[in-house]
Design a protein around this motif. Sequence first.
Motif: not given
Lengths: 257, 192
Positions: B70-75, B80
Amino acid sequence: MNCKDIERDDMIERYVAGTLADAQRDELEEHYFGCEICFEKLRVCRAAQSVVRKDALAIRAATGSRVRMFPRATWPVVALAAAGFIAFIVLHHSAPAPPVAKYTPPQTTPTQPDPLIAMARFDPPPYKAVAMRDAGSEAQTLFKAAMQNYTEGRFEQAIPGLRAASEKDTQNTAYRFFLGVSSLLASQADAGIGALQTVINEGDTPFLNEAWFYRAKGYLARRDVAAARRDLEHVVSLNRDLVPEAQALLNQLAALK
Amino acid sequence: MSKLPPEGDLLSGLATRIREGDKSAESDLFLFFQPRVYEFVVVRTGDSELAQDLGQEVVIAVIRALREGRLRQQESLKSYVYGVARNLLQDQLRTKARQKLDQLPPDFDLPQAASQYEERERETVARQAIGELEATDRSILLMVLVDGLKAGEIANRIGLTADGVRQRKSRALKKLSALFKPAVTKSARRTT
């Protein structure tokens, strides 16, 4: 924000002391979530804070004689006031005026303690954490954190949390009682008197007797002898705890006449 | 000081390893972030018990999110985790009754959390170092860390220059930091 900015602006120290603005606080927190160096500095500062907070009274006592009561900028005012006081004494006595050369700066002049201020001082009433009906509420969480400051002698720092807890839960007398006492201990007599008034207004609670007594201390700090005497007489008439202390203060007030 | 690689390398690698099912990466993430969440909650609330509970809950929530991709790649992972910590703390402060996590969920095998016990150990080290300082330096630490005064204000009170106050404060904190180093290195070794 980077490590250099944080170091230059003493941000970690200010964060630990709770004086950083909200936006900076949030930025710093996000930074140390990824930064090993700043995180370790935070841990060092927190450990140091914990120690000096617990030893605050001893540290202040040890350095008290070297720490000025007034910021340097106000010294000319203090010196003028002291010079004026000396001039007043000189004019009202027939003794010859002392030579100017004998004038001693205020910081080294031995002064008689003001008896009312001495009578207004008190040790913080002890606080023992007990299970409360609202354990886990936001108000209780704020109260608990504030009372940690209180028990460690950080009365000024305890006030915002106690005030917030009192606003969130207006029914809990303990929040307002300790807000009043903390305000008095932080030399905020008017705020302390106001908070204790709300405790007294509630009538017969476990804090009623103490509220009268400590409000009298607030009035003494404000040099309002008549109001202090009235509150102390209430304590004596209630005939619960603190009667000997109240009576002793009444005797001292009588002796001041 | 710890030999951990910078966040970009260590943390992005961790996220990938956790997504791929690497259990040791979950332990590494826990050891890296749980103490940070602990400090964050203690500074915000003064409640070390809550800090210990939330430190664990936040990392578990993050690991679950990483497992599920669920962690977006760019984040950024640190942003987070910080966001989750803030949200859970706010929820906790709003909740009337405390939802205490008594034990780890069955699908988690994580190391010992940073605790009040460790905090007391650090305090013992700090007390020893502070005891060896000059009275003026102890007073400066008190005014900086407890009273929240700025260097200029302290300088006015104790008759030093603001730079003098800053130097004394830095020297005192460095002394403490040096005593902390062995403990930090030991803890970093555990993570590798």
